[in-house]
Design a protein around this motif. Structure first.
Motif: not given
Length: 207
Positions: A150, A156, A158, A161-162, A167-171, A174, A177
């Motif tokens: 990573y 980033d 993402s 998280v995936r 799944r993708d991170p939400n707003t 982010l 983080y």
């Protein structure tokens, strides 16, 4: 149990608190005051009359639905061997990789069992359990092979998280983080903080 809204709603708070000193304060149990309205100084309710008694129910009238269901238990974490398996999958390593040695050294603090020795499993997410988990993750986040897997984690999250949540991170996540990396002057520090934030999330450790 899937990690739906119950565990995702406080995700930003959990992520922002994922440090060695504050992880234990991030999760609040389901017990205690749930915000029920208190009676006034005279002990009367809104529609209860002067003596505080509830009005009588009409015979044959159905009972009103409860406004909400009170949770009846604390969050339970995944068994130790399941969490190790999930970590190994995220790290792209075998469960016997040296990066996990600190976690294995704390396995009984982390709820693992040994029935032959009379040690029962403990899946409660206590402050002590949280602290031991965060400390055990340190060598994982610092391992060169994990960092190579990573490389953009400091800027980033993402990819991690995936891998961890499928799944993708939400707003909101982010933003959380970004918050936990505030004040970290070097890339290694930011990488470590995001790694800890993701891998201590209830969505990763609990069921």
């Amino acid at each position: 149990m899937t990690m739906e809204s119950t565990n995702r709603k406080p995700a930003a708070r959990v992520l922002a608190c994922s440090t060695l000193s504050l992880v234990a304060a991030c999760y609040q149990g389901v017990g205690g005051d749930h915000g029920a309205p208190a009676a006034d100084d005279n002990g009367a309710g809104d529609d209860a009359g002067d003596d505080g008694a509830k009005p009588p129910r009409v015979p044959g009238e159905p009972e009103p639905d409860a406004p909400f269901e009170v949770p009846n238990g604390e969050v339970e974490v995944l068994p130790f061997h399941v969490r190790i398996g999930n970590l190994a999958a995220v790290a792209g390593a075998k469960p016997d990789h040296p990066m996990f040695l600190e976690l294995y050294a704390k396995r009984y603090e982390l709820g693992d069992h040994d029935f032959a020795s009379g040690v029962a499993p403990n899946l409660k997410w206590t402050p002590e359990h949280m602290e031991a988990w965060v400390r055990g993750l340190g060598p994982v986040c610092n391992d060169p092979s994990f960092q190579a897997r990573y490389p953009e984690l400091a800027t980033d999250p993402s990819a991690l998280v995936r891998s961890a949540f499928a799944r993708d991170p939400n707003t909101d996540e982010l933003a959380a983080y970004a918050e936990v990396t505030a004040g970290q002057l070097d890339g290694a520090g930011r990488h470590r903080m995001v790694c800890l934030a993701v891998l201590t999330s209830l969505e990763f450790v609990a069921r």
